[in-house]
Design an enzyme around this catalytic site. Structure first.
Site, PDB file in Angstrom:
ATOM      1  N   ASP A 147      37.665  39.812  54.156  1.00  0.00           N
ATOM      2  CA  ASP A 147      37.028  38.842  52.846  1.00  0.00           C
ATOM      3  C   ASP A 147      38.336  38.843  51.761  1.00  0.00           C
ATOM      4  OD1 ASP A 147      34.118  39.551  54.190  1.00  0.00           O
ATOM      5  OD2 ASP A 147      34.379  41.455  52.786  1.00  0.00           O
ATOM      6  N   ARG A 148      37.159  37.954  51.339  1.00  0.00           N
ATOM      7  CA  ARG A 148      38.633  37.632  49.936  1.00  0.00           C
ATOM      8  C   ARG A 148      39.036  38.632  48.958  1.00  0.00           C
ATOM      9  NH1 ARG A 148      39.156  32.779  46.484  1.00  0.00           N
ATOM     10  NH2 ARG A 148      37.373  31.882  47.703  1.00  0.00           N
TER      11      ARG A 148
END
Length: 325
Positions: A147-148
């Site tokens: 994830d970011r």
């Protein structure tokens, strides 16, 4: 060499600004360099970056052909002048890169250029290890994604054979991915197994956790061990048996112990109390190759383990816990 004649709509512009509009793939620092070393000529002569263009001026651009292409997600790497990578390991087949939190792994609707993949492709292109004009289809690709706002190790394949082998090893669960996270409270028992079924809501970009099978749900298994506890927080090591979207975040939240800083599954009040509101305290800090079948060109990596040198939230909240026991 490409040649352009300045028309009435371009007259009056500075040379460097005209160049930026005409060649959006050309990084600004490289454009300035090309002007300085006279690879951009005006009427056959070198010119300064602030030269005002006049209708009828003839510009000669001695610039590589790829910078004249139309911008697409596939050539976004050309816009990266100085790739920023924290390389954990590299050989002729792959890269292991420690992704910083906040960086997306692939281009998306919001970010086209500043992604982990474009920085990797720019790095390999500038090293002359990869040239898309000499390839029919292959481009350096990521074998896993995170994830970011999660940091940690991402695997990038330099060639098609590595991509094929590594993807199969991940599917066969011969690649161990270990995470560190900070959860709210103290989970009981302190070491154990989280197991359930995750159902993804594509519209909301969220997953829900279910104890029994549900239509569309996928099995999710996480092994965990508490490493330390302090001030109402627990530092936990996790190993993924399956690799589902938001698996660790959703499973700990469902168990009543969301990750510190998690904006989707966490508790805003607690995040603010502990001073962590910029993203979940989660890092893919260790990667191990445990091949039990033929690994082809990657056989020499079998049994090797890589660990990142530093994890920001461990330093902030549990500074005396070593990452390399």
């Amino acid at each position: 060499m490409r040649e352009f004649t300045i028309g009435p709509n371009d007259a009056g512009q500075r040379l460097d600004r005209w160049l930026a509009k005409t060649l959006p793939l050309l990084p600004a620092p490289l454009a300035q360099k090309y002007i300085r070393i006279k690879r951009v000529k005006c009427n056959g002569k070198g010119a300064k970056r602030d030269t005002r263009l006049v209708q009828g001026d003839v510009l000669q651009l001695y610039i590589n052909d790829e910078f004249f292409d139309t911008p697409t997600p596939e050539n976004a790497f050309l816009s990266v002048f100085k790739p920023q990578l924290d390389i954990v390991y590299e050989d002729e087949n792959l890269l292991l890169v420690n992704k910083r939190p906040g960086l997306v792994v692939h281009p998306d609707e919001q970010e086209k250029v500043n992604t982990l993949l474009t920085h990797i492709q720019a790095y390999l292109y500038q090293k002359k290890e990869w040239n898309p004009r000499q390839e029919n289809a292959f481009a350096p690709a990521l074998c896993n994604r995170i994830d970011r706002n999660t940091g940690g190790i991402v695997i990038a394949a330099k060639n098609a054979e590595t991509l094929r082998v590594m993807n199969q090893k991940i599917r066969d669960r011969e690649v161990e991915k270990s995470y560190l996270c900070i959860i709210l409270g103290a989970i009981t028992p302190p070491a154990g197994r989280l197991e359930g079924y995750l159902l993804k809501d594509e519209a909301k970009k969220l997953v829900s956790v279910h104890k029994t099978p549900v239509p569309g749900g996928r099995t999710a298994v996480t092994l965990y061990q508490t490493l330390a506890q302090k001030n109402g927080l627990s530092l936990v090591a996790c190993r993924l048996v399956t690799g589902r979207t938001h698996q660790i975040r959703a499973q700990f939240a469902a168990a009543g112990h969301p990750l510190l800083g998690d904006g989707k599954y966490g508790r805003a009040r607690e995040n603010k109390k502990y001073g962590r509101t910029g993203g979940q305290a989660l890092c893919s800090y260790q990667l191990a190759f445990r091949f039990t079948t033929d690994a082809g060109c990657l056989a020499g990596l079998n049994g090797r383990v890589w660990t990142v040198d530093q994890v920001d939230f461990v330093t902030d909240y549990f500074p005396h816990v070593p990452l390399h026991p």
